[in-house]
Design an enzyme around this catalytic site. Structure first.
Site, PDB file in Angstrom:
ATOM      1  N   ASP A  47       4.577  -1.747  -4.130  1.00 10.91           N
ATOM      2  CA  ASP A  47       4.944  -2.492  -2.930  1.00 10.91           C
ATOM      3  C   ASP A  47       4.201  -1.938  -1.718  1.00 10.91           C
ATOM      4  OD1 ASP A  47       6.267  -0.083  -2.414  1.00 10.91           O
ATOM      5  OD2 ASP A  47       8.211  -0.853  -3.060  1.00 10.91           O
ATOM      6  N   SER A  48       4.801  -2.057  -0.544  1.00  5.82           N
ATOM      7  CA  SER A  48       4.096  -1.685   0.687  1.00  5.82           C
ATOM      8  C   SER A  48       3.845  -0.192   0.817  1.00  5.82           C
ATOM      9  CB  SER A  48       4.886  -2.176   1.910  1.00  5.82           C
ATOM     10  OG  SER A  48       6.203  -1.652   1.900  1.00  5.82           O
TER      11      SER A  48
END
Length: 238
Positions: A47-48
């Site tokens: 993810d981020s």
């Protein structure tokens, strides 16, 4: 002097330190691997916390970080799509391993064939183990990231041949950093998951999807796999 993690994604330092420990716990220096040990490439899913710019090339637009003040401490003060003011942890890992300076995003239209030989990042900010997590964020799901890996393998075979591709796949490091978005954005977010599952059963659901993914990449050749658990959700502003 700015730290590379000042104002960066919450808890990035924890992730960076953990990965450093996993890689180098039995060596005397951060850049010194045990004898006869090599990592020809690093592949990253997540993810981020580890996205190096894939979301820049996703339509409809998902969560992005290609604008100031992101990139304030990056070379040239450029916002690259990393959810950080500078590098993300895996950029530093590939640099410590002396593979290259930065971890390139697989969906970057400027990605060069030689980049595929060493390491690529399949991550997407907002993704999770739960397919609903990525759907709500309009981002590339874990299933999509697996599809990228399969496409990557075909491309790599065309560059270095089947034997070298198999060597790279089996000797490389695979890093997975997911689950925080599942918990923060879905389970504790405006969805029905919180009412359909208690927390223990929801984490079991996440584990089911994680297990499926691990079996898939193992079948494709992955042998050196590091899975990072949920970051402390209390660090997330929301």
């Amino acid at each position: 002097m700015h730290s590379p993690f000042v104002n960066s994604h919450p808890c990035s330092i924890l992730l960076f330190n953990l990965i450093l420990f996993i890689l180098f716990y039995n060596s005397t220096a951060a850049i010194k691997l045990p004898p006869d040990e090599t990592y020809p490439a690093i592949f990253v899913f997540g993810d981020s916390t580890v996205d190096t710019g894939n979301n820049n090339n996703r339509y409809p637009p998902p969560s992005r970080s290609n604008y100031p003040p992101y990139g304030n401490d990056f070379k040239g003060k450029v916002a690259t799509g990393r959810f950080s003011n500078g590098k993300v942890p895996l950029d530093m890992i590939v640099e410590e391993l002396e593979i290259k300076d930065l971890l390139p995003a697989y969906m970057d239209p400027n990605l060069q064939p030689q980049d595929l030989i060493t390491n690529v990042c399949f991550t997407s900010g907002g993704a999770g183990y739960d397919p609903l997590t990525s759907k709500l964020a309009s981002t590339w799901s874990l299933s999509d990231q697996l599809g990228m890996l399969k496409e990557y393998i075909v491309r790599l075979q065309g560059i270095v041949g089947a034997n070298r591709t198999n060597f790279i796949l089996t000797r490389s490091l695979y890093v997975i950093s997911l689950s925080s978005c599942d918990i923060a954005n879905v389970y504790f977010g405006p969805t029905s998951q919180r009412y359909e599952y208690d927390f223990a059963s929801y984490t079991d659901l996440m584990l089911k999807y994680a297990t499926q993914f691990l079996k898939e990449i193992y079948s494709l050749g992955a042998r050196r796999i590091g899975v990072h658990g949920a970051l402390p959700i209390g660090c997330v502003p929301s």
